[in-house]
Design an enzyme around this catalytic site. Structure first.
Site, mmCIF file in Angstrom:
data_model
loop_
_atom_site.group_PDB
_atom_site.id
_atom_site.type_symbol
_atom_site.label_atom_id
_atom_site.label_comp_id
_atom_site.label_asym_id
_atom_site.label_seq_id
_atom_site.Cartn_x
_atom_site.Cartn_y
_atom_site.Cartn_z
ATOM 1 N N ASN A 115 0.831 -1.087 -0.025
ATOM 2 C CA ASN A 115 -0.016 -0.008 -0.097
ATOM 3 C C ASN A 115 0.821 1.299 0.040
ATOM 4 O O ASN A 115 2.068 1.139 0.531
ATOM 5 C CB ASN A 115 -1.022 -0.139 1.588
ATOM 6 C CG ASN A 115 -1.714 1.145 1.408
ATOM 7 O OD1 ASN A 115 -2.283 1.565 0.254
ATOM 8 N ND2 ASN A 115 -1.737 1.795 2.587
ATOM 9 N N HIS A 117 0.696 5.086 1.222
ATOM 10 C CA HIS A 117 0.062 6.134 2.412
ATOM 11 C C HIS A 117 0.558 7.366 2.523
ATOM 12 O O HIS A 117 1.956 7.532 2.636
ATOM 13 C CB HIS A 117 -0.048 5.191 3.614
ATOM 14 C CG HIS A 117 -0.712 6.267 4.801
ATOM 15 N ND1 HIS A 117 -2.357 6.018 4.696
ATOM 16 C CD2 HIS A 117 -0.143 6.999 5.634
ATOM 17 C CE1 HIS A 117 -2.405 6.948 5.700
ATOM 18 N NE2 HIS A 117 -1.610 7.248 6.376
HETATM 19 C C1 GRF Z 1 -2.703 8.842 -2.601
HETATM 20 O O1 GRF Z 1 -2.543 9.929 -1.602
HETATM 21 C C2 GRF Z 1 -2.363 7.707 -1.693
HETATM 22 O O2 GRF Z 1 -1.257 7.733 -0.770
HETATM 23 C C3 GRF Z 1 -3.713 7.327 -0.961
HETATM 24 O O3 GRF Z 1 -4.624 7.596 -1.871
HETATM 25 C C4 GRF Z 1 -4.360 8.598 -2.559
HETATM 26 C C5 GRF Z 1 -4.620 7.972 -4.099
HETATM 27 O O4 GRF Z 1 -4.207 8.982 -5.078
HETATM 28 N N1 GRF Z 1 -3.578 5.977 -0.382
HETATM 29 P P1 GRF Z 1 -4.402 8.324 -6.523
HETATM 30 O O5 GRF Z 1 -5.745 7.913 -6.921
HETATM 31 O O6 GRF Z 1 -3.188 7.479 -6.663
HETATM 32 O O7 GRF Z 1 -4.145 9.668 -7.203
#
Ligand code: GRF
Length: 223
Positions: A115, A117
């Site tokens: 994941n 984050h």
């Molecule tokens: C990102 O900030 C990621 O870290 C978090 O959700 C957001 C997703 O953004 N888990 P994207 O859909 O990849 O533009």
């Protein structure tokens, strides 16, 4: 994870719910013939998610598995699991996937599920991390790629990037600064895994041949 044999690329399954900018970073990285991973399938739980459009031009297979079509989490995840396995997925990358996963799914993909984050975990688990970082007055924020464990935003850390928080930041300016780094570290983490250089030992990640960053960051700067 064992080293890849005979130049075979690691098959990724990317799970999204929204705009898919991290998915785009993985698409861009895997467009390089030397990149050791390829996207076998993108799954969205949200029909019409913007990230799905990003797959059209490069011809990446997509599936929509709408959680609302299922009676419970277990049956939704059973379908997800089946779909990923049918496509030969070896590493599942959560990229803005906005569903909590049950222990059964998480344990079924143990050390093959990662994941990204937008915080320096273990600080600021959960949502609205950037607004909370500004509110807390921390001098550094950042992002983390980690293996997924059953507890939310928990698990062995693979790569982190730190960014300074500026005095005039709001949640949006900070989020943009962090996002730029997300797009660097997600492809990096996947590459390290695909190269067989990442090991989990006692819930810490060891990376073969990794060079640690040398500089100390101080914010505000000493002047
Ligand atoms: C990102 O900030 C990621 O870290 C978090 O959700 C957001 C997703 O953004 N888990 P994207 O859909 O990849 O533009």
């Amino acid at each position: 994870m064992a080293e890849r044999k005979g130049g075979k690329k690691l098959k990724l399954g990317v799970l999204i719910s929204g705009r898919g900018s991290n998915l785009q970073a993985l698409i861009d990285a895997s467009a390089n013939p030397d990149y050791p991973a390829e996207i076998a399938l993108v799954v969205s739980n949200v029909p019409g998610a913007k990230g799905l459009e990003r797959c059209r031009q490069p011809g990446i297979a997509t599936a929509v598995i709408n959680h609302k079509d299922f009676e419970d989490r277990e049956s939704f995840e059973a379908e997800l699991d089946k779909t990923l396995r049918a496509q030969g997925v070896e590493l599942v990358c959560l990229a803005g996937f906005m569903r909590l996963l049950t222990d059964t799914f998480v344990n079924g993909w143990r050390d093959r599920l990662i994941n990204i984050h937008p915080s320096l975990l273990p600080a600021f688990k959960g949502l609205n991390t950037q607004a909370r970082a500004v509110e807390a007055g921390v001098r550094f924020a950042g992002c983390t790629v980690h293996y997924v464990r059953p507890a939310m935003d928990d698990g062995p850390i693979i790569v982190q990037a730190a960014v300074p928080v500026h005095a005039d930041d709001d949640a949006d300016t900070l989020a943009a600064r962090i996002l730029t780094q997300e797009h660097r570290i997600y492809p990096l983490a996947v590459r390290l895994i695909a190269e067989g250089r990442v090991r989990v030992a006692g819930e810490r990640v060891l990376i073969d041949g990794a060079q640690s960053a040398e500089e100390t960051l101080i914010n505000p700067a000493e002047r």
